[in-house]
Design a protein around this motif. Structure first.
Motif, PDB file in Angstrom:
ATOM      1  N   ARG A  45      33.212  33.489  39.588  1.00 39.07           N
ATOM      2  CA  ARG A  45      32.634  32.782  40.738  1.00 39.07           C
ATOM      3  C   ARG A  45      33.667  32.221  41.707  1.00 39.07           C
ATOM      4  O   ARG A  45      33.414  32.134  42.908  1.00 39.07           O
ATOM      5  N   ARG A  46      34.824  31.797  41.193  1.00 42.17           N
ATOM      6  CA  ARG A  46      35.812  31.157  42.067  1.00 42.17           C
ATOM      7  C   ARG A  46      37.225  31.551  41.683  1.00 42.17           C
ATOM      8  O   ARG A  46      37.484  31.969  40.569  1.00 42.17           O
ATOM      9  N   GLY A  47      38.112  31.388  42.633  1.00 34.73           N
ATOM     10  CA  GLY A  47      39.545  31.514  42.397  1.00 34.73           C
ATOM     11  C   GLY A  47      40.013  32.854  41.871  1.00 34.73           C
ATOM     12  O   GLY A  47      39.602  33.908  42.352  1.00 34.73           O
ATOM     13  N   LYS A  48      40.887  32.791  40.860  1.00 34.71           N
ATOM     14  CA  LYS A  48      41.483  34.002  40.304  1.00 34.71           C
ATOM     15  C   LYS A  48      40.433  34.908  39.681  1.00 34.71           C
ATOM     16  O   LYS A  48      40.545  36.136  39.762  1.00 34.71           O
ATOM     17  N   ALA A  49      39.420  34.327  39.061  1.00 38.90           N
ATOM     18  CA  ALA A  49      38.368  35.129  38.431  1.00 38.90           C
ATOM     19  C   ALA A  49      37.581  35.903  39.483  1.00 38.90           C
ATOM     20  O   ALA A  49      37.228  37.069  39.284  1.00 38.90           O
ATOM     21  N   HIS A  50      37.322  35.285  40.622  1.00 35.14           N
ATOM     22  CA  HIS A  50      36.596  35.976  41.690  1.00 35.14           C
ATOM     23  C   HIS A  50      37.447  37.103  42.267  1.00 35.14           C
ATOM     24  O   HIS A  50      36.946  38.209  42.496  1.00 35.14           O
ATOM     25  N   ALA A  51      38.722  36.848  42.472  1.00 30.85           N
ATOM     26  CA  ALA A  51      39.623  37.886  42.988  1.00 30.85           C
ATOM     27  C   ALA A  51      39.686  39.068  42.018  1.00 30.85           C
ATOM     28  O   ALA A  51      39.676  40.229  42.438  1.00 30.85           O
ATOM     29  N   ALA A  52      39.714  38.779  40.721  1.00 34.33           N
ATOM     30  CA  ALA A  52      39.752  39.837  39.718  1.00 34.33           C
ATOM     31  C   ALA A  52      38.446  40.628  39.712  1.00 34.33           C
ATOM     32  O   ALA A  52      38.454  41.852  39.602  1.00 34.33           O
ATOM     33  N   ALA A  53      37.314  39.943  39.852  1.00 32.92           N
ATOM     34  CA  ALA A  53      36.011  40.618  39.869  1.00 32.92           C
ATOM     35  C   ALA A  53      35.907  41.562  41.058  1.00 32.92           C
ATOM     36  O   ALA A  53      35.388  42.678  40.939  1.00 32.92           O
ATOM     37  N   VAL A  54      36.415  41.149  42.200  1.00 31.36           N
ATOM     38  CA  VAL A  54      36.395  42.005  43.402  1.00 31.36           C
ATOM     39  C   VAL A  54      37.315  43.204  43.192  1.00 31.36           C
ATOM     40  O   VAL A  54      36.938  44.343  43.482  1.00 31.36           O
ATOM     41  N   ALA A  55      38.515  42.973  42.653  1.00 28.58           N
ATOM     42  CA  ALA A  55      39.468  44.066  42.436  1.00 28.58           C
ATOM     43  C   ALA A  55      38.946  45.080  41.423  1.00 28.58           C
ATOM     44  O   ALA A  55      39.152  46.282  41.578  1.00 28.58           O
ATOM     45  N   LEU A  56      38.232  44.606  40.403  1.00 24.77           N
ATOM     46  CA  LEU A  56      37.675  45.492  39.390  1.00 24.77           C
ATOM     47  C   LEU A  56      36.418  46.216  39.875  1.00 24.77           C
ATOM     48  O   LEU A  56      35.959  47.152  39.241  1.00 24.77           O
ATOM     49  N   GLY A  57      35.872  45.743  40.984  1.00 24.59           N
ATOM     50  CA  GLY A  57      34.662  46.365  41.501  1.00 24.59           C
ATOM     51  C   GLY A  57      33.398  45.813  40.870  1.00 24.59           C
ATOM     52  O   GLY A  57      32.333  46.416  40.970  1.00 24.59           O
ATOM     53  N   LEU A  58      33.513  44.655  40.228  1.00 22.72           N
ATOM     54  CA  LEU A  58      32.349  44.030  39.611  1.00 22.72           C
ATOM     55  C   LEU A  58      31.526  43.231  40.617  1.00 22.72           C
ATOM     56  O   LEU A  58      30.362  42.951  40.388  1.00 22.72           O
TER      57      LEU A  58
END
Length: 69
Positions: A45-58
């Motif tokens: 939802r926020r921060g590094k986790a959100h950036a990772a979710a976008v990069a992974l295509g989730l």
């Protein structure tokens, strides 16, 4: 994010012969955040986790669909 989607993303990494750590290094995202996403511990939802979710295509990239008002 459904468990099926997370599993699909893991399988895509394997199919391309890329481990998660290498993917994170290439995309400049936090490995721990990406791992927690794929394990289902984080919702991205926020921060590094959100950036990772976008990069992974989730999750969709919020910058692409942004409307200027």
């Amino acid at each position: 994010m459904t468990p099926e989607l997370r599993q699909k993303k893991r399988e895509e990494l394997v199919a391309h012969g890329v481990n998660l750590r290498e993917f994170c290094r290439t995309k400049k995202i936090d490995y721990q955040a990406a791992r927690e996403l794929l394990c289902g511990k984080s919702k991205g939802r926020r921060g590094k986790a959100h950036a990772a979710a976008v990069a992974l295509g989730l999750k969709p990239n919020p910058e692409k669909g942004k409307r200027h008002v």
